[in-house]
Scaffold this active site. Structure first.
Site, short mmCIF file in Angstrom:
data_model
loop_
_atom_site.label_atom_id
_atom_site.label_comp_id
_atom_site.label_asym_id
_atom_site.label_seq_id
_atom_site.Cartn_x
_atom_site.Cartn_y
_atom_site.Cartn_z
N SER A 138 0.83 -1.20 0.00
CA SER A 138 0.00 0.00 0.00
C SER A 138 0.87 1.26 0.00
O SER A 138 1.81 1.37 0.80
CB SER A 138 -0.89 -0.06 1.26
N SER A 142 -4.93 13.36 -3.95
CA SER A 142 -5.80 14.53 -4.01
C SER A 142 -5.36 15.68 -3.14
O SER A 142 -5.91 16.77 -3.25
CB SER A 142 -7.21 14.13 -3.61
N HIS A 195 -10.22 10.79 -8.06
CA HIS A 195 -10.00 12.18 -8.48
C HIS A 195 -9.67 12.31 -9.95
O HIS A 195 -9.22 13.36 -10.40
CB HIS A 195 -8.89 12.81 -7.63
N THR A 208 -15.54 7.04 -7.97
CA THR A 208 -16.70 7.61 -7.26
C THR A 208 -17.63 8.29 -8.25
O THR A 208 -17.20 8.73 -9.32
CB THR A 208 -16.26 8.63 -6.19
N LYS A 253 -17.67 12.98 -7.27
CA LYS A 253 -16.78 14.11 -7.51
C LYS A 253 -17.03 14.64 -8.93
O LYS A 253 -18.03 15.31 -9.12
CB LYS A 253 -15.35 13.70 -7.16
N THR A 265 -26.46 -3.52 3.24
CA THR A 265 -26.88 -2.13 3.30
C THR A 265 -27.84 -1.86 2.14
O THR A 265 -27.74 -2.49 1.08
CB THR A 265 -25.65 -1.18 3.28
N THR A 266 -28.75 -0.94 2.35
CA THR A 266 -29.73 -0.62 1.32
C THR A 266 -29.04 0.00 0.10
O THR A 266 -28.12 0.81 0.26
CB THR A 266 -30.77 0.36 1.90
N THR A 296 -6.28 14.91 7.63
CA THR A 296 -6.34 14.79 6.17
C THR A 296 -4.94 14.85 5.58
O THR A 296 -4.63 14.15 4.62
CB THR A 296 -7.25 15.89 5.58
C1 LIG Z 1 -13.19 11.21 -1.67
C2 LIG Z 1 -12.29 10.00 -1.78
C3 LIG Z 1 -12.79 8.70 -1.63
C4 LIG Z 1 -14.18 8.46 -1.15
O1 LIG Z 1 -15.12 8.68 -2.14
P1 LIG Z 1 -16.62 9.09 -1.70
O2 LIG Z 1 -17.43 8.72 -2.86
O3 LIG Z 1 -16.58 10.53 -1.39
O4 LIG Z 1 -16.92 8.27 -0.48
C5 LIG Z 1 -11.97 7.63 -1.90
N1 LIG Z 1 -10.69 7.82 -2.28
C6 LIG Z 1 -10.15 9.04 -2.39
C7 LIG Z 1 -8.74 9.18 -2.80
C8 LIG Z 1 -10.94 10.17 -2.13
O5 LIG Z 1 -10.39 11.38 -2.19
#
Ligand SMILES: *Cc1c(COP(=O)(O)O)cnc(C)c1O
Length: 404
Positions: free
Chosen positions: A136, A188, A216, A244, A247, A276-277, A363
């Site tokens: 990792s 990010s 990202h 995701t 974003k 989960t739903t 963060t």
């Molecule tokens: C925001 C983020 C996530 C999580 O994605 P969400 O859809 O917001 O839960 C995963 N990995 C990275 C690198 C992120 O910046």
């Protein structure tokens, strides 16, 4: 134990360190991105948002809004169940097919968020493959760290984007053990990009799986918005691509794309998927509209986006502000202290109507607190000049460090 006292003391510690988090209360206005109202002390004022992850403004795109509204009228609000028990909607299945196609994979699987996708997929894979090892990157996102931890599998942390160190670690692992290399395409908080092709070379040499977080990058890089792996022609060499819908696609939800067998395996075993739903069908339909729009018509947006980013970096550099060497659309400016960082962003908000959230621990590591600017294709020259002027004034007023 005095519970209330304990929690109060912990909060006081955060405040003393400058790590106490204050959320800006925003009211976004559809059609006016990146402008929004900010509520404070029963008043509201207008601000320009400079730190949104709705990178392309797709969260307000008319096609996306229309699709979401129409779908609600047709099928209602919630999905009515987990995927297994009455909660698999036609919209989920269509979107999964579309996402598989976007990444040129056989299949894809939706999760309620990108965080859940990483946690569920990684913890399931590594805990289910006997004797596996996770490799990792040290800067991986909290959601991947959660997946690695929750798998309880052995892990090795490689130095950030350092393929020599990664190879050193791979060499020491018995060849027959299952291995997963876990990394991001765009980091990010720094805006740098992983050496994807070189990591894939190593994965092939040492027979490891690869798991890339393209959160990202999806929507913004590659000819169809498939991410940096698409841009670099590496998608077919990556075992699992995670992304995701929240974003650049502007909605919410997470996913992975991979071979049919891997997707079927995770679908069958991952607790965070099963129990989960499922997402509301209107969310899936809106995300689908966004993915299709960005795929087919996003080229102009992606080019405009890169042009805006280059312009802002240039203006900041010329002004002597200490921007970090990002090669992506993320523009971080180093401050290096949580209290000063917050002072800068408070000033931006209160005096200039500019909203940039201070980025602090956990963060980013302590001592590397920063501003993180995310220009969109919609930020104008005027927005940029106003921002740069404000920063220059604040930098002078607070006697902050200029670029070397
Ligand atoms: C925001 C983020 C996530 C999580 O994605 P969400 O859809 O917001 O839960 C995963 N990995 C990275 C690198 C992120 O910046």
């Amino acid at each position: 134990m005095d519970y209330e006292n304990f929690f109060g003391e912990e909060i006081n510690k955060l405040k003393a360190e400058g790590n106490y988090r204050v959320f800006a209360e925003l009211e976004r206005h559809a059609g006016y991105f990146p402008d929004a109202s900010r509520h404070i002390d029963n008043k509201k004022n207008e601000v320009t948002v400079w730190c949104s992850n709705d990178y392309l403004g797709m969260g307000q795109h008319p096609d996306v809004l229309k699709t979401m509204k129409n779908t609600i009228d047709q099928v209602g609000a919630g999905s009515g169940g987990t995927r297994n028990i009455s909660g698999t909607s036609h919209q989920h299945v269509m979107l999964e097919r579309e996402l598989a196609n976007l990444h040129s994979k056989e299949a894809a699987l939706l999760f309620t968020s990108g965080y859940v996708a990483n946690d569920a997929a990684l913890s399931t894979l590594a805990s289910q493959m006997p004797n596996s090892v996770l490799l990792s990157d040290e800067y991986n996102h909290a959601s991947m760290i959660a997946g690695v931890r929750n798998s309880r599998a052995e892990k090795r942390i490689f130095k950030h984007n350092n393929v020599n160190h990664l190879e050193e670690l791979l060499r020491k692992i018995e060849p027959e053990r299952p291995k997963i290399i876990v990394f991001e395409s765009i980091y990010s908080m720094d805006g740098d990009i992983a050496p994807i092709a070189k990591i894939c070379d190593l994965a092939e040499k040492y027979n490891a799986m690869t798991y890339i977080d393209e959160v990202h990058a999806v929507g913004m890089y590659g000819p169809r918005g498939g991410g940096v792996a698409e841009r670099d022609g590496q998608m077919d060499r990556i075992t699992i691509i995670q992304g995701t819908l929240a974003k650049a696609f502007g909605v919410v939800g997470g996913y992975i794309a991979a071979s049919e067998k891997i997707i079927d395996f995770i679908r069958s075993k991952a607790s965070g998927f099963i129990f989960t739903t499922s997402l509301p069908p209107a969310i899936a339909a809106a995300a689908m509209a966004s993915v299709c729009h960005v795929r087919d018509e996003g080229k102009t947006k992606r080019e405009k986006h890169q042009e805006r980013v280059a312009k802002l970096k240039n203006l900041l550099e010329q002004a002597g502000l200490p921007i970090m060497p990002s090669v992506s659309h993320i523009v971080p400016i180093m401050v290096g202290d949580p209290i000063i960082c917050k002072q800068v962003t408070d000033d931006l908000l209160d005096r200039y109507g500019i909203y940039v959230q201070p980025i602090n621990y956990p963060t980013v590591p302590k001592g590397t607190e920063r501003l993180r600017l995310t220009p969109s294709p919609i930020h104008t020259d005027e927005d940029m000049n106003h921002l740069v002027k404000a920063l220059v004034e604040i930098w002078g007023r607070l006697a902050l460090q200029w670029a070397a």
